[in-house]
Design an enzyme around this catalytic site. Structure first.
Site, PDB file in Angstrom:
ATOM      1  N   ASP A 252      -1.848  -0.660   5.809  1.00  0.00           N
ATOM      2  CA  ASP A 252      -2.091  -0.018   7.412  1.00  0.00           C
ATOM      3  C   ASP A 252      -3.444   0.109   7.260  1.00  0.00           C
ATOM      4  OD1 ASP A 252      -2.516   2.234   5.160  1.00  0.00           O
ATOM      5  OD2 ASP A 252      -3.009   3.244   6.930  1.00  0.00           O
TER       6      ASP A 252
ATOM      7  N   LYS B  26      -9.273  -2.094  -4.042  1.00  0.00           N
ATOM      8  CA  LYS B  26      -9.409  -2.746  -2.688  1.00  0.00           C
ATOM      9  C   LYS B  26     -10.605  -2.398  -1.809  1.00  0.00           C
ATOM     10  CE  LYS B  26      -5.268  -0.919  -1.928  1.00  0.00           C
ATOM     11  NZ  LYS B  26      -4.003  -0.532  -1.273  1.00  0.00           N
TER      12      LYS B  26
ATOM     13  N   ASP C 118       0.907  -1.207   0.130  1.00  0.00           N
ATOM     14  CA  ASP C 118       0.054  -0.047   0.086  1.00  0.00           C
ATOM     15  C   ASP C 118       0.912   1.311  -0.034  1.00  0.00           C
ATOM     16  OD1 ASP C 118      -2.436   1.483   0.442  1.00  0.00           O
ATOM     17  OD2 ASP C 118      -1.616   2.057   2.412  1.00  0.00           O
TER      18      ASP C 118
ATOM     19  N   ASP D  20      -0.125   5.385   0.758  1.00  0.00           N
ATOM     20  CA  ASP D  20      -0.369   6.357   1.941  1.00  0.00           C
ATOM     21  C   ASP D  20      -0.634   5.729   3.231  1.00  0.00           C
ATOM     22  OD1 ASP D  20      -0.634   8.540   3.191  1.00  0.00           O
ATOM     23  OD2 ASP D  20      -2.243   9.492   1.643  1.00  0.00           O
TER      24      ASP D  20
END
Length: 292
Positions: free
Chosen positions: A226, A201, A23, A25
């Site tokens: 995250d 996603k 991922d 950000d």
């Protein structure tokens, strides 16, 4: 391996991965600030022959723009390893709707991906002249107007299929948020009673596209992110080992509750990139001893 790393399901890790699906950000950077250890993680993995792929729900940028953004943080990203929800949507559209004529709500990244895939997109004059539309492809569009929403609604009510690049409801910007692609989709879905096919996603569509491009099986690719609702859910739906990093949505004190609410419990939890690097380096090479 750091003592802070938690292995919840160690049996899910059969050894070092062949690729890591990262991922962006919240995992490699936050806003305009790189996360400590992100550059070193990518460099070490690539040197070890573990391919780094970059997955983003952002449909507004091209892979080249995303790679340039990452390189600005010192992360040696290649555009050929960047997978955006726009690119995945274009691939899906070409595969499932090869002869489609699409009405697009989206920015440059989405329109560019669809054009490269050969999806027809009539311009305003052609639409005004009555060009037929049998596919609505929608992402984030920060210049969206009511007329475009009305047109999209009309096509959906007339039977057009509906693709949504990503379901993100909010887009973080600075100290606040913008409505995301998912919020725009909620309006269209409510008005039309048409449920879109979600590409990004947590959908497995984007993950399968990534695995196909990487040429590997799900068990050979670790998903590192995250956000339990998107990154972890996508990885788990695809059958990939998942690693949660506590550098974005989740913290040390609340990650378990957040993951439980999302219905997406990771296989391992790391404080950040340095611990991910230590976790991978401590894994056995297939058929060989673990590093010491």
């Amino acid at each position: 391996m750091s003592q802070q790393t938690e292995l919840l399901r160690e049996e899910r890790f059969s050894g070092r991965p062949k690729a890591v699906l990262l991922d962006l950000d919240g995992t490699l950077y936050r806003g305009e600030t790189p996360i400590e250890g992100a550059c070193e993680l990518v460099e070490e993995l690539e040197e070890a022959g573990i391919a780094c792929w970059y997955l983003t729900n952002n449909s507004t940028r091209t892979p080249e723009q995303v790679a340039a953004h990452l390189r600005g943080f010192g992360i040696p990203a290649d555009a050929t390893r960047v997978i955006t929800s726009a690119a995945a949507a274009a691939h899906y559209a070409k595969k499932r709707h090869p002869d489609a004529t699409a009405f697009v709500i989206g920015e440059h990244g989405l329109r560019s991906a669809l054009a490269e895939a050969g999806i027809a997109m009539p311009d305003e004059a052609e639409l005004a002249a009555g060009a037929s539309v049998n596919l609505v492809v929608q992402g984030l569009d920060r210049d969206l107007n009511y007329g475009q929403l009305t047109a999209a609604l009309g096509y959906l009510l007339s039977g057009a299929d509906y693709l949504l690049t990503n379901p993100d409801r909010r887009l973080p910007v600075g100290d606040g948020f913008l409505p995301g692609a998912g919020s725009l989709a909620a309006l269209l879905e409510t008005a039309s009673d048409v449920t879109p096919v979600v590409i990004g996603k947590p959908s497995g569509i984007m993950m399968r596209y990534a695995l196909d491009l990487a040429g590997i099986e799900a068990s050979e690719a670790w998903v590192v992110g995250d956000n339990p609702h998107t990154d972890l859910a996508a990885g788990l739906s695809a059958g990939c080992p998942t690693v949660l990093v506590l550098t974005g949505v989740c913290g040390r004190n609340d990650w378990r509750q957040r993951c439980e609410r999302a219905g997406a419990m990771p296989d391992a939890v790391c404080e950040g990139p340095d611990e991910v690097r230590a976790l991978i380096s401590g894994m056995r090479i297939a058929g060989g001893p673990a590093n010491t």
